[in-house]
Design a protein around this motif. Structure first.
Motif, mmCIF file in Angstrom:
data_model
loop_
_atom_site.group_PDB
_atom_site.id
_atom_site.type_symbol
_atom_site.label_atom_id
_atom_site.label_comp_id
_atom_site.label_asym_id
_atom_site.label_seq_id
_atom_site.Cartn_x
_atom_site.Cartn_y
_atom_site.Cartn_z
ATOM 1 N N LEU A 132 28.308 71.216 -40.339
ATOM 2 C CA LEU A 132 29.241 71.204 -41.461
ATOM 3 C C LEU A 132 29.792 69.784 -41.522
ATOM 4 O O LEU A 132 30.855 69.489 -40.999
ATOM 5 C CB LEU A 132 30.381 72.197 -41.245
ATOM 6 N N GLY A 133 29.001 68.885 -42.078
ATOM 7 C CA GLY A 133 29.335 67.459 -42.024
ATOM 8 C C GLY A 133 28.861 66.892 -40.706
ATOM 9 O O GLY A 133 27.913 66.130 -40.651
ATOM 10 N N ARG A 134 29.495 67.316 -39.623
ATOM 11 C CA ARG A 134 29.080 66.928 -38.276
ATOM 12 C C ARG A 134 28.680 68.193 -37.522
ATOM 13 O O ARG A 134 28.951 69.303 -37.967
ATOM 14 C CB ARG A 134 30.240 66.247 -37.531
ATOM 15 N N TYR A 135 28.039 68.009 -36.377
ATOM 16 C CA TYR A 135 27.659 69.170 -35.579
ATOM 17 C C TYR A 135 28.890 69.919 -35.099
ATOM 18 O O TYR A 135 29.878 69.316 -34.688
ATOM 19 C CB TYR A 135 26.846 68.749 -34.352
ATOM 20 N N LYS A 136 28.806 71.245 -35.136
ATOM 21 C CA LYS A 136 29.858 72.120 -34.622
ATOM 22 C C LYS A 136 29.214 73.148 -33.697
ATOM 23 O O LYS A 136 28.092 73.594 -33.924
ATOM 24 C CB LYS A 136 30.564 72.867 -35.759
ATOM 25 N N ILE A 137 29.940 73.515 -32.654
ATOM 26 C CA ILE A 137 29.489 74.540 -31.720
ATOM 27 C C ILE A 137 30.504 75.673 -31.795
ATOM 28 O O ILE A 137 31.719 75.441 -31.716
ATOM 29 C CB ILE A 137 29.400 73.985 -30.277
ATOM 30 N N THR A 138 30.019 76.891 -31.947
ATOM 31 C CA THR A 138 30.927 78.028 -32.061
ATOM 32 C C THR A 138 31.472 78.422 -30.693
ATOM 33 O O THR A 138 30.871 78.129 -29.650
ATOM 34 C CB THR A 138 30.219 79.251 -32.671
ATOM 35 N N LYS A 139 32.602 79.091 -30.695
ATOM 36 C CA LYS A 139 33.184 79.610 -29.457
ATOM 37 C C LYS A 139 32.209 80.579 -28.799
ATOM 38 O O LYS A 139 32.047 80.571 -27.576
ATOM 39 C CB LYS A 139 34.513 80.301 -29.753
ATOM 40 N N PHE A 140 31.543 81.406 -29.591
ATOM 41 C CA PHE A 140 30.545 82.336 -29.074
ATOM 42 C C PHE A 140 29.453 81.581 -28.317
ATOM 43 O O PHE A 140 29.047 81.977 -27.226
ATOM 44 C CB PHE A 140 29.927 83.150 -30.221
ATOM 45 N N GLU A 141 28.980 80.476 -28.888
ATOM 46 C CA GLU A 141 27.926 79.682 -28.251
ATOM 47 C C GLU A 141 28.421 79.048 -26.956
ATOM 48 O O GLU A 141 27.700 79.007 -25.965
ATOM 49 C CB GLU A 141 27.403 78.616 -29.211
ATOM 50 N N LEU A 142 29.641 78.562 -26.950
ATOM 51 C CA LEU A 142 30.216 78.011 -25.722
ATOM 52 C C LEU A 142 30.244 79.067 -24.623
ATOM 53 O O LEU A 142 29.799 78.814 -23.495
ATOM 54 C CB LEU A 142 31.634 77.493 -25.992
#
Length: 70
Positions: free
Chosen positions: A36-46
């Protein structure tokens, strides 16, 4: 308000590594992202990452193995 998305910089702080390590984890498929513009990591993925690799030595991402104490 609870956070659900983390930037690469935030993930580096959470994991106590530098941002280049987070980018390597992404590039090698250890972490999945959305952009979303830059890379984002979801809390679920963490949480998935921490659970899956708990007890593993990720020092060399090309040779991940169990942690051993010598």
């Amino acid at each position: 308000m609870e956070e659900y998305l983390y930037t690469v910089e935030e993930m580096a702080k959470i994991l106590k590594v530098n941002t280049s390590t987070v980018y390597k984890l992404i590039k090698m498929g250890y972490l999945t992202t959305l952009k979303l513009g830059r890379y984002k990591i979801t809390k679920f993925e963490l949480l998935r990452f921490l659970k899956k690799y708990n007890g593993m030595d990720l020092t060399d991402l090309a040779d991940v193995k169990e942690v051993t104490f010598q």
